[in-house]
Design a protein around this motif. Structure first.
Motif, PDB file in Angstrom:
ATOM      1  N   UNK A 116       0.853  -1.192   0.000  1.00 27.81           N
ATOM      2  CA  UNK A 116       0.000   0.000   0.000  1.00 27.81           C
ATOM      3  C   UNK A 116       0.885   1.238   0.000  1.00 27.81           C
ATOM      4  N   UNK A 117       0.326   2.328  -0.481  1.00 27.08           N
ATOM      5  CA  UNK A 117       1.019   3.629  -0.461  1.00 27.08           C
ATOM      6  C   UNK A 117       0.792   4.257   0.910  1.00 27.08           C
ATOM      7  N   UNK A 118       1.863   4.270   1.727  1.00 27.12           N
ATOM      8  CA  UNK A 118       1.724   4.787   3.088  1.00 27.12           C
ATOM      9  C   UNK A 118       1.626   6.291   3.169  1.00 27.12           C
ATOM     10  N   UNK A 119       1.909   6.992   2.066  1.00 22.94           N
ATOM     11  CA  UNK A 119       1.937   8.455   2.122  1.00 22.94           C
ATOM     12  C   UNK A 119       0.551   9.079   1.983  1.00 22.94           C
ATOM     13  N   UNK A 120      -0.432   8.290   1.582  1.00 27.41           N
ATOM     14  CA  UNK A 120      -1.799   8.803   1.454  1.00 27.41           C
ATOM     15  C   UNK A 120      -2.697   8.052   2.422  1.00 27.41           C
ATOM     16  N   UNK A 121      -3.761   8.705   2.855  1.00 30.84           N
ATOM     17  CA  UNK A 121      -4.665   8.102   3.823  1.00 30.84           C
ATOM     18  C   UNK A 121      -5.330   6.864   3.235  1.00 30.84           C
ATOM     19  N   UNK A 122      -5.251   5.768   3.986  1.00 27.95           N
ATOM     20  CA  UNK A 122      -5.893   4.521   3.583  1.00 27.95           C
ATOM     21  C   UNK A 122      -7.128   4.332   4.465  1.00 27.95           C
ATOM     22  N   UNK A 123      -8.308   4.367   3.866  1.00 28.22           N
ATOM     23  CA  UNK A 123      -9.549   4.245   4.643  1.00 28.22           C
ATOM     24  C   UNK A 123      -9.636   2.864   5.291  1.00 28.22           C
ATOM     25  N   UNK A 124      -9.506   1.847   4.488  1.00 32.71           N
ATOM     26  CA  UNK A 124      -9.484   0.477   4.972  1.00 32.71           C
ATOM     27  C   UNK A 124      -8.849  -0.393   3.896  1.00 32.71           C
ATOM     28  N   UNK A 125      -8.398  -1.563   4.289  1.00 31.46           N
ATOM     29  CA  UNK A 125      -7.745  -2.462   3.343  1.00 31.46           C
ATOM     30  C   UNK A 125      -8.750  -3.532   2.923  1.00 31.46           C
ATOM     31  N   UNK A 126      -9.136  -3.486   1.648  1.00 32.42           N
ATOM     32  CA  UNK A 126     -10.146  -4.408   1.126  1.00 32.42           C
ATOM     33  C   UNK A 126      -9.488  -5.712   0.714  1.00 32.42           C
ATOM     34  N   UNK A 127      -8.933  -6.399   1.695  1.00 34.66           N
ATOM     35  CA  UNK A 127      -8.271  -7.675   1.399  1.00 34.66           C
ATOM     36  C   UNK A 127      -8.236  -8.508   2.666  1.00 34.66           C
ATOM     37  N   UNK A 128      -8.688  -9.761   2.557  1.00 33.14           N
ATOM     38  CA  UNK A 128      -8.642 -10.665   3.700  1.00 33.14           C
ATOM     39  C   UNK A 128      -7.249 -11.283   3.776  1.00 33.14           C
ATOM     40  N   UNK A 129      -6.511 -10.904   4.806  1.00 29.45           N
ATOM     41  CA  UNK A 129      -5.120 -11.323   4.918  1.00 29.45           C
ATOM     42  C   UNK A 129      -5.011 -12.770   5.406  1.00 29.45           C
ATOM     43  N   UNK A 130      -4.564 -13.712   4.551  1.00 29.61           N
ATOM     44  CA  UNK A 130      -4.246 -15.040   5.072  1.00 29.61           C
ATOM     45  C   UNK A 130      -2.959 -14.976   5.876  1.00 29.61           C
ATOM     46  N   UNK A 131      -2.655 -16.036   6.589  1.00 32.42           N
ATOM     47  CA  UNK A 131      -1.472 -16.044   7.457  1.00 32.42           C
ATOM     48  C   UNK A 131      -0.178 -15.837   6.674  1.00 32.42           C
TER      49      UNK A 131
END
Length: 453
Positions: free
Chosen positions: A315-330
């Motif tokens: 993700x681009x950390x320099x801009x505000x991220x509202x939420x991450x639309x991804x289910x993170x597997x382990x």
């Protein structure tokens, strides 16, 4: 005429066969190999040195010239390996000549004119198997060694060529045969009161089952040793995924642009980390598709994510991220990229929820830390080189484990069925070793070999 066949073709093992044993193309030296009952006879027809080939001792080298009729063709070094002390168990003559396609093809043509037959893929190793020079596991390991993608895979394959898996299979076969014969005797001669301790046998079979489970688990965990660890870079558009890909690989392999959605298809690179082969994939940016091409690119990205050993979600950390639309597997790590532009304060709390590494692909910041993480991740999911190395071996071990489990289940109440399962387990071990060769089995293995091996 001795003919052994399988689906691909029928092989006359009384023929004398010839093939180039080295890769085609230009090189300092190429090797043309001749094997079979007429190898020495055919070599004598074309080779002229200080002595006749038939007078040479085994495992010796001799300088001379090849003749096509009366035309002197090439100066070569001839090596002779007499049966049965050769790779195939037959007489083998090797011609070491200057590398180059023309010279190789001409020499093979001369040998064929004088009675040899062009070898089929894997036919030299096939003859070694038929002549008892190796078992099926060792024959498989030859192809594994040639195809090895890392030192770890190579060492694992060499251990099977040297008989590590074969010895284990033979010892287990003896153990199961001993249990089977004692069980059969207790069933067929109950009046003799043959000593058969069911609880002790159950415990022994339980140990065998645990051993088989460990072998299968180690293979499953270490498949990337043979196939390559798949690491997939994914994330929203314009997060710097392609820049990160190039930074990890160390060269500009992926197109980099400020325009979102530049990467449409999957880009891949192959390299090694600590002797483990790695395949790194750069995928299309995820999000609302802009067109059909973008939609197809994202579809392929998700398909690749499902098979990945490790996911680098960028993700681009320099801009505000509202939420991450991804289910993170382990198997996922969050890579916060573009930190050279600063990290939006609103993101800190969100990023804290994930396993995170901060990078600037542009400046190279954090790349060493990311590579260290990848190394540690692969090492944590990697154990000693597995005993088995092919899908066939894994499947045979799985069937064997099922036999043992059923034998344990039947042992106390249905001894006859338990004995049948033990017999099937022994047969599976025979199949693993190649003691019961079938056309389909031969086809599945030797179809993968190259000509000349």
């Amino acid at each position: 005429m001795s003919e052994i066949g399988f689906n691909r073709l029928r092989l006359n093992i009384d023929d004398t066969i010839v093939a180039c044993a080295t890769p085609p193309g230009r090189g300092a030296i190429s090797i043309v190999r001749l094997s079979g009952p007429r190898a020495i006879e055919i070599a004598e027809r074309v080779f002229r040195g200080r002595k006749r080939v038939g007078e040479f001792k085994s495992h010796t080298a001799h300088l001379g010239c090849i003749f096509d009729g009366e035309l002197r063709f090439e100066r070569v070094l001839l090596l002779l390996f007499r049966a049965p002390n050769s790779y195939t168990g037959e007489d083998i003559v090797e011609f070491h000549l200057h590398g180059g396609r023309v010279a190789i093809d001409w020499l093979i043509e001369i040998l064929v004119k004088n009675g040899a037959r062009p070898a089929e893929p894997g036919e030299f190793t096939f003859r070694a198997l038929v002549n008892g020079k190796m078992d099926l596991i060792q024959a498989e390991s030859i192809e594994e060694i040639i195809s090895a993608q890392s030192r770890t895979a190579l060492l694992s394959s060499v251990s099977r060529l040297e008989g590590r898996l074969s010895e284990w299979a033979r010892r287990l076969k003896e153990r199961l045969w001993d249990i089977y014969t004692r069980l059969e005797a207790s069933i067929n001669f109950p009046e003799d009161e043959i000593e058969f301790d069911i609880s002790a046998v159950y415990e022994e079979l339980s140990k065998v089952r645990e051993e088989l489970e460990t072998i299968c688990a180690n293979y499953d965990r270490n498949r990337f040793v043979f196939e390559g660890a798949e690491i997939v870079i994914a994330g929203p558009k314009n997060a710097g995924k392609s820049s990160l890909f190039n930074a990890i690989v160390g060269e500009n392999r992926a197109i980099v642009s400020d325009i979102p959605g530049t990467t449409r298809d999957i880009v891949e690179a192959h390299f090694e980390l600590d002797n483990i082969p790695v395949v790194l994939y750069d995928t299309a940016g995820l999000g609302k598709p802009s067109d059909k091409l973008d939609s197809e690119g994202q579809k392929r990205a998700y398909e690749k994510l499902s098979s990945a050993h490790l996911i680098l979600f960028v993700v681009d950390g320099s801009v505000k991220v509202q939420k991450i639309e991804f289910k993170f597997p382990a198997k996922t790590v969050l890579v916060v990229n573009k930190i050279d532009l600063g990290v939006a304060k609103e993101n800190e709390k969100l990023f804290a929820e994930y396993r995170t590494i901060k990078t600037s692909a542009l400046l190279g910041t954090g790349i060493d830390e990311l590579l260290l993480f990848i190394r540690n991740y692969l090492a944590a999911n990697h154990c000693e080189p597995p005993l088995i190395g092919t899908a066939r071996q894994r499947e045979t071990i799985r069937h064997l484990k099922n036999n043992i489990e059923r034998a344990m289940g039947y042992l106390e109440t249905q001894a006859e069925l338990s004995a049948e399962e033990l017999k099937s387990a022994i047969e599976n071990l025979s199949e693993l070793l190649g003691e019961n060769l079938t056309p389909d089995l031969l086809e599945s293995i030797f179809s993968r070999f190259c000509i000349g091996k």
